[in-house]
Motif scaffolding. Structure first.
Motif: not given
Length: 177
Positions: A150-154
Motif C-alpha cells: 500500500s501507499a501507507t507502507c511505502g
C-alpha cells in the motif's frame, strides 16, 4: 482479477491477524462464490490453502513462481469451462458448481493467479518491502514496479529510511571526545 484478488485477501488475512470466520466470510463475499456459512473444518482447509498461496507471492524468481503456480493448478483446478450466467460477462470456471466451497476457492484462486501470471509474465507479484509487513500484492500499476502492499507502507518505509539517514549523519558529525 477476482481470483488473484481473493488470493491476496486470504494471504493478507493470514498475515495481519487471527484467522476468523467473520474476516474470511467478508473476503469471500467480495467474490461471486456462493456459500451459506463457514464451519471449522472449512476454515482450517482455507487457512492451509492461504499458506500455499503465500508461496506464489513470495517466490524468488519467475521459474520458482511458475513451479508453485503449477502445483496449485494441479491441486486446485478440476476443469476449465467458459461460463455465462446470472447476467455476468463470459468468465472461466475452474471447478463445478457442485464442488465444495474449499474446492471452488482453490480453483478460483489457482486459476486467477495463473491467468494473472501469464499476463504479467509471472512477475508483478510480491511481498511488501517494508520490514515487518507480511502483506502480499498483485501489481496492476502502469509501470509494474510496485514494491509495497500500500501507499501507507511505502510512505512509512520512506520516512523510516530518511530518519535512519539523518541519525547516521548526526552520529558522523558529532564531536568525538
Amino acid at each position: 482479477m477476482i481470483g488473484v484478488r481473493l488470493a491476496e485477501d486470504l494471504v493478507n488475512l493470514q498475515a495481519t491477524g487471527p484467522w476468523e470466520a467473520g474476516a474470511v466470510t467478508e473476503a469471500l463475499r467480495r467474490t461471486p462464490i456462493r456459500f451459506d456459512r463457514l464451519d471449522d473444518a472449512t476454515l482450517g482447509d482455507l487457512h492451509a490453502w492461504a499458506r500455499r498461496l503465500r508461496g506464489v507471492f513470495a517466490a524468488d524468481d519467475v521459474e520458482q513462481r511458475a513451479q508453485r503456480i503449477n502445483a496449485l493448478l494441479a491441486h486446485g483446478v478440476q476443469l476449465v469451462q467458459l461460463a455465462t450466467h446470472d447476467g455476468l460477462p463470459p468468465h472461466l470456471h475452474f471447478a463445478g458448481q457442485e464442488s465444495s466451497l474449499v474446492q471452488r476457492v482453490r480453483a478460483m484462486t489457482a486459476g486467477g493467479i495463473a491467468i494473472f501470471a501469464v499476463e504479467a509474465e509471472a512477475g508483478r507479484m510480491g511481498v511488501c518491502a517494508r520490514p515487518g509487513c507480511l502483506r502480499v500484492f498483485a501489481d496492476t500499476s502502469k509501470n509494474g514496479r510496485r514494491a509495497y502492499c500500500s501507499a501507507t507502507c511505502g510512505n512509512s518505509h520512506a520516512v523510516q529510511r530518511y530518519r535512519e539517514r539523518q541519525a547516521y549523519r548526526a552520529s558522523r558529525s558529532a564531536p568525538h571526545s
